[in-house]
Design an enzyme around this catalytic site. Structure first.
Site, short mmCIF file in Angstrom:
data_model
loop_
_atom_site.label_atom_id
_atom_site.label_comp_id
_atom_site.label_asym_id
_atom_site.label_seq_id
_atom_site.Cartn_x
_atom_site.Cartn_y
_atom_site.Cartn_z
N ARG A 140 0.90 -1.25 0.04
CA ARG A 140 0.00 -0.15 -0.02
C ARG A 140 0.89 1.25 0.08
NH1 ARG A 140 -4.79 0.52 3.88
NH2 ARG A 140 -3.06 0.53 5.42
N ASP A 141 2.17 1.35 0.17
CA ASP A 141 2.92 2.51 -0.15
C ASP A 141 4.07 2.25 -1.03
OD1 ASP A 141 3.38 5.07 0.31
OD2 ASP A 141 4.35 5.02 2.43
#
Length: 317
Positions: A140-141
């Protein structure tokens, strides 16, 4: 102690490096996330710690359960998490992680990289992500600042502060880094995209990184359909597919992404030879015809130089 979370760890085991304490949060608000380097007092090994204030965690028990699972992950293209520490009575959780002595990928993206180098780096990122996704985790990042070179030149994905199990991702709010996050992970994402928040968002971010590698420019990028100068159309098509705004139109797995890059990087002549060697030749064909299956004759158009195409059936790539 509230502003120095390492104090709860360093008395007995770790000695912080005061010259390498990085504040992730802006100075205008209370610092709730710290990244710092420390040396173990007994074995003198160096580690990186990421300390997160518990006020930033929705469910502390679930977070500890998930993050301790990270310590069991082992892959050459993922930074290793050695321990997740929550001292009794402390308001901080500490992630003890592998220290990579070299710089992050972002340091090397100030100008376009050679295509061969881009493909090799993306391959390593995809291998690490494939391992995460196979274990039902979404990073997610994904961004250059969270991808690190180790001293031996190996590239590793790191910083698991936003990693979640895939079974939870559909109910999460927007997270990630602007410029690299997928459309479905953005705050203004349409409701129909909320149910599509999964591992494909990581692959979108990899596509953005690949575009940054070949262009030497920083996101956000414009909706450009034609390849920029110096980027071959085949590679540009892969970038466009990886960064499609609709998750269902992107690569559906890191392996699919890698397969497309491998197919692109393989010279056409090798594709032809690979197809032909897999294709059975009629045993009844004269030996002269079987011996004549050279690359030059295969590449030559049928009927050139007064010759007819070998009677071996179509070549399917």
């Amino acid at each position: 102690m509230a502003n120095e979370p390492w104090k709860s760890l360093t008395d007995d085991y770790f000695e912080p490096d005061e010259t390498d304490i990085i504040y992730d949060a802006p100075n205008k608000r209370p610092k709730l996330v710290y990244c710092w380097r420390a040396h173990h007092r007994h074995n003198q090994k160096t580690f990186v710690f990421k300390s997160i204030h518990t006020s930033q965690i929705d469910n502390l028990n679930e977070e500890l359960k998930l993050t301790r699972f990270f310590t069991k992950l082992d892959h050459p293209h993922l930074t290793h998490v050695y321990d997740v520490i929550h001292p009794r009575g402390s308001e901080w959780i500490h992630y003890q992680m592998e220290y990579c002595e070299a710089k992050s990928l972002s340091y090397y993206l100030k100008e376009p990289l050679p295509e061969k180098r881009c493909l090799e780096l993306i391959r390593q990122i995809l291998e690490g992500l494939d391992y995460l996704h196979q274990n039902y985790l979404v990073h997610r990042d994904i961004k250059p600042d969270n991808i690190f070179f180790c001293k031996d030149g190996i590239l590793k994905v790191g910083d698991y502060g936003l990693v979640k199990s895939q079974k939870w991702v559909t109910s999460l709010s927007a997270v990630g880094t602007p410029g690299y996050w997928a459309p479905e992970m953005q705050p203004d994402a349409s409701p129909e995209l909320h149910g599509k928040r999964n591992h494909r968002a990581d692959l979108y971010s990899v596509g953005i990184i690949l575009r940054q590698m070949v262009s030497g420019k920083y996101p956000p990028f414009s909706a450009q359909k034609e390849p920029p100068k110096g980027v071959r159309p085949g590679l540009w098509d892969i970038i466009l597919k990886a960064t499609d705004s609709e998750p269902d139109k992107r690569f559906q797995s890191a392996r699919d992404f890698f397969a497309a890059l491998k197919s692109y990087a393989q010279p056409p002549e090798e594709k032809l030879l690979e197809a032909i060697f897999k294709m059975p030749i009629e045993k009844s064909a004269p030996r002269k015809i079987r011996r004549s299956l050279t690359l030059e004759k295969i590449l030559a158009p049928p009927g050139s130089q007064g010759e007819t195409a070998p009677a071996t059936g179509p070549v399917t790539l």
